[in-house]
Scaffold this motif. Structure first.
Motif, PDB file in Angstrom:
ATOM      1  N   GLU A  16       0.821  -1.198   0.000  1.00 11.86           N
ATOM      2  CA  GLU A  16       0.000   0.000   0.000  1.00 11.86           C
ATOM      3  C   GLU A  16       0.861   1.256   0.000  1.00 11.86           C
ATOM      4  OE1 GLU A  16      -3.093   0.053  -0.608  1.00 11.86           O
ATOM      5  OE2 GLU A  16      -3.362  -2.117  -0.500  1.00 11.86           O
ATOM      6  N   LEU A  17       2.060   1.166   0.602  1.00 10.38           N
ATOM      7  CA  LEU A  17       3.005   2.281   0.531  1.00 10.38           C
ATOM      8  C   LEU A  17       3.419   2.528  -0.913  1.00 10.38           C
ATOM      9  CD1 LEU A  17       4.839   4.400   1.823  1.00 10.38           C
ATOM     10  CD2 LEU A  17       6.543   2.593   2.186  1.00 10.38           C
ATOM     11  N   THR A  18       3.622   1.446  -1.659  1.00 11.94           N
ATOM     12  CA  THR A  18       3.969   1.615  -3.085  1.00 11.94           C
ATOM     13  C   THR A  18       2.811   2.273  -3.830  1.00 11.94           C
ATOM     14  OG1 THR A  18       3.134  -0.539  -3.858  1.00 11.94           O
ATOM     15  CG2 THR A  18       5.354  -0.482  -2.960  1.00 11.94           C
ATOM     16  N   GLN A  19       1.561   1.930  -3.446  1.00 13.62           N
ATOM     17  CA  GLN A  19       0.398   2.561  -4.063  1.00 13.62           C
ATOM     18  C   GLN A  19       0.408   4.060  -3.794  1.00 13.62           C
ATOM     19  OE1 GLN A  19      -2.695   0.408  -5.421  1.00 13.62           O
ATOM     20  NE2 GLN A  19      -0.706  -0.398  -5.921  1.00 13.62           N
ATOM     21  N   ILE A  20       0.753   4.429  -2.562  1.00 13.77           N
ATOM     22  CA  ILE A  20       0.817   5.847  -2.199  1.00 13.77           C
ATOM     23  C   ILE A  20       1.877   6.553  -3.043  1.00 13.77           C
ATOM     24  CG2 ILE A  20       1.455   7.456  -0.363  1.00 13.77           C
ATOM     25  CD1 ILE A  20       0.277   5.398   1.618  1.00 13.77           C
ATOM     26  N   LEU A  21       3.052   5.951  -3.135  1.00 15.01           N
ATOM     27  CA  LEU A  21       4.149   6.565  -3.878  1.00 15.01           C
ATOM     28  C   LEU A  21       3.785   6.764  -5.340  1.00 15.01           C
ATOM     29  CD1 LEU A  21       7.217   4.591  -2.421  1.00 15.01           C
ATOM     30  CD2 LEU A  21       6.428   6.874  -1.798  1.00 15.01           C
ATOM     31  N   ILE A  22       3.221   5.725  -5.957  1.00  8.40           N
ATOM     32  CA  ILE A  22       2.935   5.777  -7.389  1.00  8.40           C
ATOM     33  C   ILE A  22       1.709   6.635  -7.681  1.00  8.40           C
ATOM     34  CG2 ILE A  22       2.304   4.378  -9.402  1.00  8.40           C
ATOM     35  CD1 ILE A  22       3.942   2.085  -8.170  1.00  8.40           C
ATOM     36  N   ASN A  23       0.672   6.504  -6.862  1.00  6.55           N
ATOM     37  CA  ASN A  23      -0.598   7.141  -7.162  1.00  6.55           C
ATOM     38  C   ASN A  23      -0.684   8.586  -6.720  1.00  6.55           C
ATOM     39  OD1 ASN A  23      -2.929   6.557  -8.553  1.00  6.55           O
ATOM     40  ND2 ASN A  23      -3.640   5.030  -7.112  1.00  6.55           N
ATOM     41  N   ASN A  24       0.073   8.959  -5.694  1.00  7.66           N
ATOM     42  CA  ASN A  24      -0.076  10.295  -5.121  1.00  7.66           C
ATOM     43  C   ASN A  24       1.222  11.083  -5.012  1.00  7.66           C
ATOM     44  OD1 ASN A  24      -3.051  10.059  -4.171  1.00  7.66           O
ATOM     45  ND2 ASN A  24      -2.087   8.243  -3.337  1.00  7.66           N
ATOM     46  N   GLY A  25       2.351  10.400  -5.144  1.00  7.48           N
ATOM     47  CA  GLY A  25       3.628  11.093  -5.006  1.00  7.48           C
ATOM     48  C   GLY A  25       3.811  12.204  -6.020  1.00  7.48           C
ATOM     49  N   ASP A  26       3.305  11.981  -7.243  1.00  6.86           N
ATOM     50  CA  ASP A  26       3.458  13.003  -8.281  1.00  6.86           C
ATOM     51  C   ASP A  26       2.717  14.288  -7.915  1.00  6.86           C
ATOM     52  OD1 ASP A  26       1.080  11.482  -8.590  1.00  6.86           O
ATOM     53  OD2 ASP A  26       0.804  12.283 -10.610  1.00  6.86           O
ATOM     54  N   ILE A  27       1.504  14.159  -7.357  1.00 10.66           N
ATOM     55  CA  ILE A  27       0.725  15.353  -6.984  1.00 10.66           C
ATOM     56  C   ILE A  27       1.416  16.120  -5.858  1.00 10.66           C
ATOM     57  CG2 ILE A  27      -1.452  16.127  -5.952  1.00 10.66           C
ATOM     58  CD1 ILE A  27      -2.884  14.004  -7.463  1.00 10.66           C
ATOM     59  N   LEU A  28       1.947  15.385  -4.881  1.00 12.81           N
ATOM     60  CA  LEU A  28       2.620  16.040  -3.766  1.00 12.81           C
ATOM     61  C   LEU A  28       3.877  16.765  -4.235  1.00 12.81           C
ATOM     62  CD1 LEU A  28       2.271  13.256  -1.034  1.00 12.81           C
ATOM     63  CD2 LEU A  28       0.801  15.248  -1.425  1.00 12.81           C
ATOM     64  N   LEU A  29       4.638  16.142  -5.133  1.00 12.52           N
ATOM     65  CA  LEU A  29       5.857  16.781  -5.634  1.00 12.52           C
ATOM     66  C   LEU A  29       5.528  17.977  -6.525  1.00 12.52           C
ATOM     67  CD1 LEU A  29       8.160  13.721  -6.422  1.00 12.52           C
ATOM     68  CD2 LEU A  29       8.393  15.380  -4.568  1.00 12.52           C
ATOM     69  N   VAL A  30       4.493  17.858  -7.339  1.00 12.87           N
ATOM     70  CA  VAL A  30       4.088  18.986  -8.179  1.00 12.87           C
ATOM     71  C   VAL A  30       3.639  20.154  -7.305  1.00 12.87           C
ATOM     72  CG1 VAL A  30       2.302  19.794  -9.781  1.00 12.87           C
ATOM     73  CG2 VAL A  30       3.525  17.663 -10.248  1.00 12.87           C
ATOM     74  N   LYS A  31       2.898  19.881  -6.228  1.00 14.00           N
ATOM     75  CA  LYS A  31       2.463  20.947  -5.317  1.00 14.00           C
ATOM     76  C   LYS A  31       3.652  21.628  -4.665  1.00 14.00           C
ATOM     77  CE  LYS A  31      -0.902  23.200  -3.169  1.00 14.00           C
ATOM     78  NZ  LYS A  31      -0.123  24.300  -2.627  1.00 14.00           N
ATOM     79  N   HIS A  32       4.726  20.864  -4.446  1.00 20.30           N
ATOM     80  CA  HIS A  32       5.927  21.414  -3.811  1.00 20.30           C
ATOM     81  C   HIS A  32       6.766  22.225  -4.803  1.00 20.30           C
ATOM     82  CE1 HIS A  32       9.364  21.748  -1.152  1.00 20.30           C
ATOM     83  NE2 HIS A  32      10.133  21.153  -2.049  1.00 20.30           N
TER      84      HIS A  32
END
Length: 416
Positions: free
Chosen positions: A227-243
């Motif tokens: 599920e951590l991998t799901q978080i990284l793949i599915n949401n990591g891009d949005i968090l990095l773009v927001k940053h």
């Protein structure tokens, strides 16, 4: 089984069909929720709301560890052992949820600074709901493991409908920041999501053996990693773009992600049915590969259809769903849909093997999740570059998962 009487026709629906229809309604409702927020708030304010939505998705993946673990072991236990396991799971879900929620509340100011949001209070409100969310997920896991898809459907409907209606009412009626009202809507919607709530009997429940707890811990650790991998793949891009990007571009990207991820959420409906069916067939000593190919085929067909539609009518889709303010990212829509499709198809392999207690595909997903974040972190000159990085990494992940499946099939044939 449910019978619907329409005119002179009697339509009989199996519980799995009811769940599929319900899941489709939930996904449509969640999309409507996001689309209305995007239109009401505009790109800049929607960027803050999208962070909360992303946090909710992250939380759902963490909670899915509990749900899948409960579903798997409820499916293998018999009689009062099921209730004993449910009681044990509820206790730990509240403990873990309280710890994680406290971390979010205490670190609200730091989260505000890192994600460039206009409020820290929205994170504090969100953190208060974490223990309730985890308890709700354990409840859902029980119904999933029992294959009681009617009650499982009701819990999802209650959460979705209350969040949609209450959030809109809060934004239209209350004089506070929109992001804080979105957080409040998420918090309050968790209460209906607890219903129907599985009650425990008053009798003395049997203890869970050391061997069973050891097996449980192993499965939980592996599932949590997945599920951590799901978080990284599915949401990591949005968090990095927001940053890394300004509020306007982050809001545009959030709208792109919400549309492009349609294939993932459609696929979710199928994999929710896949796990308990595979566990049941494996327990009965039956072949599971035909079941795997059935779900793989359905998800692949849906993925291709969604990518083609997004490629043919990108501007029209974005204009209808979010409005003209978001149309400038239309050219990236089919590419994001392709990246999500590759990930959704790769997920079928992982859930299948997870059901069989085969954990290497989980590790592979973790490696590629970290690889995706690393590539985006170092290559983010434009939104297009961020999306193309995901296509590359997800293509490699799907190829590797396919190779492992063929290897597993070859070994199985040799043993037989």
């Amino acid at each position: 089984m449910i019978t619907l009487k329409l005119y002179k026709l009697n339509i009989v629906l199996q519980p799995t069909q009811v769940f599929m229809i319900s899941a489709l309604i939930v996904n449509v409702g969640n999309y409507l929720y996001n689309l209305i927020l995007g239109r009401l708030l505009g790109p800049e304010a929607f960027a803050d709301a999208a962070i909360l939505i992303t946090f909710l998705l992250i939380l759902s993946f963490v909670a899915m560890t509990l749900q899948l673990s409960v579903a798997k072991f409820i499916g293998t236990f018999d009689g009062s052992k099921k209730e004993a396991f449910l009681k044990y799971s509820r206790k730990w879900s509240i403990i873990i949820g309280a710890i994680l929620g406290a971390v979010i509340v205490i670190g609200a100011s730091e989260l505000q600074e890192f994600f460039n949001t206009g409020s820290a209070t929205m994170f504090r409100i969100f953190g208060m709901g974490v223990p309730v969310y985890f308890l709700m997920s354990v409840n859902r896991g029980y119904f999933q493991g029992e294959q009681d898809f009617i009650k499982l459907s009701i819990t999802y409907q209650g959460e979705m409908l209350s969040r949609l209606l209450l959030t809109l009412a809060f934004i239209l009626l209350l004089p506070f920041r929109s992001s804080e009202l979105v957080a409040l809507g998420i918090l309050v919607s968790l209460i209906p999501g607890l219903l129907p709530y599985k009650r425990l009997s008053q009798k003395v429940l049997p203890a869970i053996s050391t061997a069973e707890l050891k097996h449980l811990r192993k499965f939980v650790v592996v599932t949590a990693f997945y599920e951590l991998t799901q978080i990284l793949i599915n949401n990591g891009d949005i968090l990095l773009v927001k940053h890394f990007f300004d509020a306007h571009e982050a809001g545009l990207y959030s709208s792109l992600a919400l549309i492009g991820r349609a294939v993932y959420f459609v696929a979710w409906m199928f994999v929710m049915l896949l796990l308990p069916e595979v566990v049941k067939r494996e327990k009965e000593g039956l072949d599971t590969t035909r079941l795997f190919f059935k779900y793989l085929g359905m998800i692949t067909f849906l993925a291709i259809a969604i990518v083609v539609v997004n490629a043919l009518f990108p501007a029209l889709i974005i204009n209808i769903l979010f409005g003209e303010a978001y149309v400038e990212v239309a050219s990236l829509l089919w590419k994001y849909a392709l990246a999500s499709s590759l990930f959704a198809i790769a997920n079928v392999f992982v859930y299948y093997f997870l059901s069989l207690d085969k954990y290497l595909p989980v590790l592979l997903s973790g490696i590629f999740g970290l690889l995706q974040l690393t590539v985006i972190y170092f290559q983010h000159e434009s939104l297009e570059m961020v999306v193309e990085a995901q296509i590359l990494v997800m293509t490699l992940l799907l190829i590797v998962q396919g190779i492992y499946f063929l290897y597993h099939m070859k070994r199985s044939i040799r043993r037989n």
